[in-house]
Motif scaffolding. Structure first.
Motif, PDB file in Angstrom:
ATOM      1  N   THR A 179       0.811  -1.219   0.000  1.00  0.00           N
ATOM      2  CA  THR A 179       0.000   0.000   0.000  1.00  0.00           C
ATOM      3  C   THR A 179       0.843   1.267   0.000  1.00  0.00           C
ATOM      4  OG1 THR A 179      -0.123  -0.047   2.432  1.00  0.00           O
ATOM      5  CG2 THR A 179      -1.885  -1.160   1.203  1.00  0.00           C
ATOM      6  N   PHE A 180       2.153   1.126   0.142  1.00  0.00           N
ATOM      7  CA  PHE A 180       3.018   2.315   0.166  1.00  0.00           C
ATOM      8  C   PHE A 180       2.951   3.037  -1.167  1.00  0.00           C
ATOM      9  CE2 PHE A 180       7.225   4.291  -0.608  1.00  0.00           C
ATOM     10  CZ  PHE A 180       7.187   5.228   0.412  1.00  0.00           C
ATOM     11  N   ASN A 181       2.749   4.339  -1.112  1.00  0.00           N
ATOM     12  CA  ASN A 181       2.625   5.172  -2.311  1.00  0.00           C
ATOM     13  C   ASN A 181       3.739   6.210  -2.295  1.00  0.00           C
ATOM     14  OD1 ASN A 181       1.889   7.240  -4.178  1.00  0.00           O
ATOM     15  ND2 ASN A 181      -0.248   6.567  -4.076  1.00  0.00           N
ATOM     16  N   ARG A 182       4.750   6.029  -3.137  1.00  0.00           N
ATOM     17  CA  ARG A 182       5.896   6.927  -3.111  1.00  0.00           C
ATOM     18  C   ARG A 182       5.521   8.341  -3.558  1.00  0.00           C
ATOM     19  NH1 ARG A 182       9.925   4.359  -4.354  1.00  0.00           N
ATOM     20  NH2 ARG A 182       9.018   2.297  -4.668  1.00  0.00           N
ATOM     21  N   GLN A 183       4.532   8.457  -4.451  1.00  0.00           N
ATOM     22  CA  GLN A 183       4.105   9.791  -4.879  1.00  0.00           C
ATOM     23  C   GLN A 183       3.453  10.537  -3.713  1.00  0.00           C
ATOM     24  OE1 GLN A 183       5.003  11.048  -7.748  1.00  0.00           O
ATOM     25  NE2 GLN A 183       5.934   9.083  -8.290  1.00  0.00           N
ATOM     26  N   GLU A 184       2.671   9.829  -2.936  1.00  0.00           N
ATOM     27  CA  GLU A 184       2.040  10.436  -1.768  1.00  0.00           C
ATOM     28  C   GLU A 184       3.096  10.815  -0.728  1.00  0.00           C
ATOM     29  OE1 GLU A 184      -1.235  11.700   0.690  1.00  0.00           O
ATOM     30  OE2 GLU A 184      -0.870  11.455  -1.460  1.00  0.00           O
ATOM     31  N   ALA A 185       4.101   9.970  -0.570  1.00  0.00           N
ATOM     32  CA  ALA A 185       5.188  10.267   0.368  1.00  0.00           C
ATOM     33  C   ALA A 185       5.909  11.549  -0.035  1.00  0.00           C
ATOM     34  CB  ALA A 185       6.168   9.094   0.414  1.00  0.00           C
ATOM     35  N   LYS A 186       6.189  11.689  -1.325  1.00  0.00           N
ATOM     36  CA  LYS A 186       6.849  12.905  -1.812  1.00  0.00           C
ATOM     37  C   LYS A 186       5.952  14.125  -1.637  1.00  0.00           C
ATOM     38  CE  LYS A 186       7.959  10.957  -5.815  1.00  0.00           C
ATOM     39  NZ  LYS A 186       8.539  10.765  -7.172  1.00  0.00           N
ATOM     40  N   ARG A 187       4.647  13.941  -1.855  1.00  0.00           N
ATOM     41  CA  ARG A 187       3.709  15.058  -1.701  1.00  0.00           C
ATOM     42  C   ARG A 187       3.703  15.561  -0.260  1.00  0.00           C
ATOM     43  NH1 ARG A 187      -1.096  16.444   0.089  1.00  0.00           N
ATOM     44  NH2 ARG A 187      -1.421  14.407   1.069  1.00  0.00           N
ATOM     45  N   ILE A 188       3.722  14.639   0.703  1.00  0.00           N
ATOM     46  CA  ILE A 188       3.693  15.027   2.110  1.00  0.00           C
ATOM     47  C   ILE A 188       4.976  15.774   2.487  1.00  0.00           C
ATOM     48  CG2 ILE A 188       3.732  14.128   4.475  1.00  0.00           C
ATOM     49  CD1 ILE A 188       1.844  11.900   3.489  1.00  0.00           C
ATOM     50  N   CYS A 189       6.116  15.319   1.970  1.00  0.00           N
ATOM     51  CA  CYS A 189       7.380  16.006   2.239  1.00  0.00           C
ATOM     52  C   CYS A 189       7.352  17.428   1.674  1.00  0.00           C
ATOM     53  CB  CYS A 189       8.549  15.226   1.637  1.00  0.00           C
ATOM     54  SG  CYS A 189       8.921  13.667   2.478  1.00  0.00           S
ATOM     55  N   ARG A 190       6.798  17.564   0.479  1.00  0.00           N
ATOM     56  CA  ARG A 190       6.712  18.904  -0.133  1.00  0.00           C
ATOM     57  C   ARG A 190       5.722  19.786   0.630  1.00  0.00           C
ATOM     58  NH1 ARG A 190       6.838  15.647  -5.115  1.00  0.00           N
ATOM     59  NH2 ARG A 190       8.941  15.843  -5.991  1.00  0.00           N
ATOM     60  N   LEU A 191       4.658  19.171   1.140  1.00  0.00           N
ATOM     61  CA  LEU A 191       3.689  19.932   1.926  1.00  0.00           C
ATOM     62  C   LEU A 191       4.354  20.475   3.183  1.00  0.00           C
ATOM     63  CD1 LEU A 191       0.739  20.810   2.342  1.00  0.00           C
ATOM     64  CD2 LEU A 191       0.352  18.632   3.506  1.00  0.00           C
ATOM     65  N   TYR A 192       5.193  19.669   3.793  1.00  0.00           N
ATOM     66  CA  TYR A 192       5.949  20.119   4.976  1.00  0.00           C
ATOM     67  C   TYR A 192       6.837  21.309   4.619  1.00  0.00           C
ATOM     68  CZ  TYR A 192       9.823  20.096   8.340  1.00  0.00           C
ATOM     69  OH  TYR A 192      10.788  20.473   9.241  1.00  0.00           O
ATOM     70  N   LEU A 193       7.576  21.196   3.516  1.00  0.00           N
ATOM     71  CA  LEU A 193       8.449  22.292   3.102  1.00  0.00           C
ATOM     72  C   LEU A 193       7.642  23.534   2.726  1.00  0.00           C
ATOM     73  CD1 LEU A 193      11.106  20.353   0.980  1.00  0.00           C
ATOM     74  CD2 LEU A 193      11.417  21.389   3.244  1.00  0.00           C
ATOM     75  N   ALA A 194       6.468  23.332   2.106  1.00  0.00           N
ATOM     76  CA  ALA A 194       5.621  24.466   1.735  1.00  0.00           C
ATOM     77  C   ALA A 194       5.122  25.207   2.970  1.00  0.00           C
ATOM     78  CB  ALA A 194       4.442  23.992   0.892  1.00  0.00           C
ATOM     79  N   SER A 195       4.896  24.485   4.055  1.00  0.00           N
ATOM     80  CA  SER A 195       4.418  25.117   5.284  1.00  0.00           C
ATOM     81  C   SER A 195       5.496  25.979   5.926  1.00  0.00           C
ATOM     82  CB  SER A 195       3.936  24.048   6.270  1.00  0.00           C
ATOM     83  OG  SER A 195       5.027  23.318   6.792  1.00  0.00           O
ATOM     84  N   VAL A 196       6.765  25.657   5.635  1.00  0.00           N
ATOM     85  CA  VAL A 196       7.881  26.406   6.212  1.00  0.00           C
ATOM     86  C   VAL A 196       8.413  27.456   5.239  1.00  0.00           C
ATOM     87  CG1 VAL A 196      10.158  26.216   7.290  1.00  0.00           C
ATOM     88  CG2 VAL A 196       8.503  24.375   7.570  1.00  0.00           C
ATOM     89  N   PHE A 197       8.493  27.078   3.965  1.00  0.00           N
ATOM     90  CA  PHE A 197       9.011  27.970   2.923  1.00  0.00           C
ATOM     91  C   PHE A 197       7.941  28.187   1.847  1.00  0.00           C
ATOM     92  CE2 PHE A 197      13.031  25.488   4.104  1.00  0.00           C
ATOM     93  CZ  PHE A 197      13.475  26.444   5.013  1.00  0.00           C
ATOM     94  N   PRO A 198       6.852  28.888   2.154  1.00  0.00           N
ATOM     95  CA  PRO A 198       5.726  28.994   1.216  1.00  0.00           C
ATOM     96  C   PRO A 198       6.075  29.635  -0.119  1.00  0.00           C
ATOM     97  CG  PRO A 198       5.493  30.567   3.023  1.00  0.00           C
ATOM     98  CD  PRO A 198       6.596  29.636   3.414  1.00  0.00           C
TER      99      PRO A 198
END
Length: 333
Positions: A179-198
């Motif tokens: 069930t691991f989704n690498r695209q979703e994993a990358k999206r979450i990492c980018r969401l984290y960075l977007a919250s810090v560096f919008p």
């Protein structure tokens, strides 16, 4: 002579690749040279010719996957020479590339992480790689902070959070490969960075200090992101798993993480916090939910901010379309 050396290297790599498959199939402790020989389609005698012991073969295997991983993220760093944001983007891509992030490779990493506390050879390879990766990530974050004027953001904090997040995603790959989704994993990492560096990761713009919504645009609110709040979440998550509330003894968890009980206690009372490598080992020693207990509030807050910005942009687009339609109507009249 050159051809003989080349053939020897090909054979060594064949056996190392077979070792990776063997550990992925039967586990680190159960893997034997016979398993490796079977995976490689060779006789045990051939394995012993190239590697005199299982330990020698395992060290060679760790060194190969470390070199492979290092090559991936060093290529990402090179992209960062053009743009630090592009460098972080490329590092995320590298961390979840199928060549690096797959069940066999992740199984190997977690196996060596677990053994590193009692094997100096493993510890040196793993620790040096982790510290180098963290330093490079921090450097890219610092460049973004200077470039975007994020004066209230700490580069090391962001780097540790990102690295721990990636370690947690790898653990998901190991535990739930179907069930691991690498695209979703990358999206979450980018969401984290977007919250810090919008301004760098979500198409937003930095507000000047004093703007009413500055706290929302800059990053997460102080309750979710503050250092003391973060350490408090770590302490609370660990206490839930330690005696008398949980089942783990402090001595066991400290040993499994590769730290002293004194260091573990500094995490429990909020004086310090684990680095990304130690966080990854804590997850292995406890459970995957630990990561969500610690970082869940940050992701929930980031999601709320992202959705608020998206709704605002959509409302603005509707207003602009209405204004254009009104102007077109006046022109026709």
């Amino acid at each position: 002579m050159a051809k003989a050396e080349a053939a020897k290297e090909v054979r060594r790599k064949q056996l190392i690749d077979a070792t990776i498959r063997a550990i992925g199939r039967v586990g680190y402790a159960s893997a034997t040279l016979t398993h490796v020989a079977s995976e490689a389609g060779l006789s045990p005698g051939i394995v012993n010719f190239y590697f005199k012991s299982k330990e020698q073969l395992l060290i060679a295997t760790l060194e190969q996957i470390a070199e492979e991983y290092s090559a991936f993220w060093q290529a990402a760093i090179n992209k960062g020479k053009v743009s630090p944001a592009a460098g972080l983007e490329a590092m995320i891509e590298a961390d979840f590339h199928p060549t690096v992030c797959n069940v066999e490779k992740v199984s190997i990493w977690y196996a060596f992480w677990a053994e590193a506390r009692s094997n100096a050879s493993y510890h040196d390879v793993v620790n040096n790689l982790e510290q180098d990766y963290l330093a490079q990530t921090e450097t890219l974050c610092q460049r973004i902070i200077q470039e975007g004027g994020y004066g209230d953001v700490n580069a090391r904090d962001v780097a540790i959070g990102l690295n721990a997040m990636i370690d947690g995603m790898w653990f998901d790959c190991l535990m739930e490969p179907k069930t691991f989704n690498r695209q979703e994993a990358k999206r979450i990492c980018r969401l984290y960075l977007a919250s810090v560096f919008p301004a760098h990761f979500s198409g937003g713009s930095r507000k000047a200090k004093g703007d009413n919504d500055n706290a929302v645009v800059v990053a997460l609110d102080q309750e979710a992101q503050g250092r003391q709040a973060h350490r408090a979440r770590i302490a609370a998550a660990l206490r839930k798993r330690l005696e008398p509330v949980g089942q783990l003894r402090r001595e066991v968890l400290a040993a499994s993480t590769g730290v002293s009980v004194k260091i573990l206690e500094s995490w429990l009372d909020g004086r310090a916090e684990p680095n990304s490598w130690q966080m990854g080992r804590l997850i292995v020693a406890t459970d995957a939910q630990l990561w969500f207990d610690i970082y869940g509030p940050m992701h929930e807050e980031a999601q709320r901010h992202f959705e608020a910005r998206l709704a605002s942009a959509q409302e603005q687009a509707i207003r602009e379309r209405a204004a254009l339609a009104a102007l077109a109507g006046k022109k026709d009249a």
